[in-house]
Design a protein around this motif. Structure first.
Motif, PDB file in Angstrom:
ATOM      1  N   LYS A  90      46.758  33.063  38.446  1.00 33.98           N
ATOM      2  CA  LYS A  90      45.689  32.670  37.524  1.00 33.98           C
ATOM      3  C   LYS A  90      45.915  31.269  36.964  1.00 33.98           C
ATOM      4  O   LYS A  90      46.994  30.944  36.486  1.00 33.98           O
ATOM      5  CB  LYS A  90      45.624  33.679  36.375  1.00 33.98           C
ATOM      6  N   LEU A  91      44.886  30.455  37.022  1.00 36.76           N
ATOM      7  CA  LEU A  91      44.916  29.118  36.442  1.00 36.76           C
ATOM      8  C   LEU A  91      44.856  29.244  34.924  1.00 36.76           C
ATOM      9  O   LEU A  91      44.009  29.948  34.387  1.00 36.76           O
ATOM     10  CB  LEU A  91      43.714  28.303  36.935  1.00 36.76           C
ATOM     11  N   GLU A  92      45.787  28.563  34.246  1.00 34.90           N
ATOM     12  CA  GLU A  92      45.766  28.538  32.787  1.00 34.90           C
ATOM     13  C   GLU A  92      45.191  27.203  32.343  1.00 34.90           C
ATOM     14  O   GLU A  92      45.693  26.145  32.709  1.00 34.90           O
ATOM     15  CB  GLU A  92      47.166  28.749  32.219  1.00 34.90           C
ATOM     16  N   ARG A  93      44.132  27.295  31.561  1.00 32.84           N
ATOM     17  CA  ARG A  93      43.458  26.097  31.061  1.00 32.84           C
ATOM     18  C   ARG A  93      43.948  25.797  29.648  1.00 32.84           C
ATOM     19  O   ARG A  93      44.243  26.710  28.883  1.00 32.84           O
ATOM     20  CB  ARG A  93      41.944  26.301  31.054  1.00 32.84           C
ATOM     21  N   ASP A  94      43.996  24.528  29.319  1.00 31.97           N
ATOM     22  CA  ASP A  94      44.411  24.141  27.982  1.00 31.97           C
ATOM     23  C   ASP A  94      43.416  24.705  26.977  1.00 31.97           C
ATOM     24  O   ASP A  94      42.201  24.583  27.177  1.00 31.97           O
ATOM     25  CB  ASP A  94      44.459  22.610  27.893  1.00 31.97           C
ATOM     26  N   PRO A  95      43.887  25.325  25.887  1.00 27.10           N
ATOM     27  CA  PRO A  95      42.960  25.909  24.925  1.00 27.10           C
ATOM     28  C   PRO A  95      42.060  24.879  24.235  1.00 27.10           C
ATOM     29  O   PRO A  95      40.993  25.227  23.744  1.00 27.10           O
ATOM     30  CB  PRO A  95      43.865  26.610  23.906  1.00 27.10           C
ATOM     31  N   GLU A  96      42.469  23.614  24.246  1.00 22.84           N
ATOM     32  CA  GLU A  96      41.665  22.575  23.611  1.00 22.84           C
ATOM     33  C   GLU A  96      40.712  21.879  24.581  1.00 22.84           C
ATOM     34  O   GLU A  96      39.841  21.126  24.147  1.00 22.84           O
ATOM     35  CB  GLU A  96      42.575  21.525  22.958  1.00 22.84           C
ATOM     36  N   HIS A  97      40.899  22.106  25.894  1.00 22.39           N
ATOM     37  CA  HIS A  97      40.002  21.472  26.858  1.00 22.39           C
ATOM     38  C   HIS A  97      40.042  22.246  28.173  1.00 22.39           C
ATOM     39  O   HIS A  97      41.053  22.244  28.864  1.00 22.39           O
ATOM     40  CB  HIS A  97      40.388  20.006  27.088  1.00 22.39           C
TER      41      HIS A  97
END
Length: 191
Positions: A90-97
């Protein structure tokens, strides 16, 4: 790399700036830093690497990202665009962007004379702070040389190089980078 601004900015201000910019910039220690453009040799090698890794990972739950993919190191705040990034699972995306990733397993930089010291030094120090990162790969654009830094179980890093002949192994993703394929130049010139 040259500096685009000296004023300290927030991550949100950097993102707003980057979305309007015509060139790529890193976010380093609160500053926006312009990224150097690459050579034709650099671009050819990066393209070959993307093809080779993409082909080997095609039927596996891994994705190869080009230098258009932004990576953030949450522990240090560095935001940059590696030449290639590989994420498995799973790709983890930055919570701010949401268009910034935080969990690459492999990062690849094609070295240029103007960026080599940074890629080997300060940038690698930042990258080491990414918990998911298992291998950091440096590929020379001036000679047939691939260097792989591999995280050991105890958190230390081992060094492996492949020069002139053979293939560099990326054990974390079960891939090999054959030097002949990496340095194959579609223009018929030596890289």
């Amino acid at each position: 790399m040259g500096e685009a601004a000296r004023k300290l900015v927030t991550f949100a201000e950097y993102i707003a700036f980057e979305e309007k910019a015509e060139t790529k910039h890193e976010y380093r220690n609160g500053e926006i830093v312009a990224m150097a453009g690459g050579t034709l040799e650099h671009a050819s090698i990066a393209g070959n690497l993307a093809f080779l890794l993409g082909s080997q990972l095609r039927d596996r739950p891994c994705t190869v990202f080009s230098s258009d993919a932004r990576v953030r190191v949450p522990a240090t705040g560095l935001v940059t665009y590696p030449d290639l990034s590989v994420v498995c699972g799973k790709l983890e995306r930055d919570p701010e962007h949401k268009h910034t990733m935080t969990n690459p397993i492999v990062l690849v930089e094609v070295l240029s004379p103007s960026t080599e010291a940074y890629d080997r030094g300060a940038k690698f120090h930042h990258y080491k702070q990414i918990p998911s990162l298992k291998e950091y790969v440096l590929v020379s654009s001036e000679q047939r040389l691939i260097e792989v830094f591999r995280r050991r179980e105890d958190g230390s890093w081992s060094y492996h190089d492949t020069a002139e002949k053979g293939a560099a192994e990326l054990t974390s993703i079960g891939c090999k980078l054959d030097l002949d394929d990496v340095y194959r130049n579609p223009l018929g010139e030596s890289a």
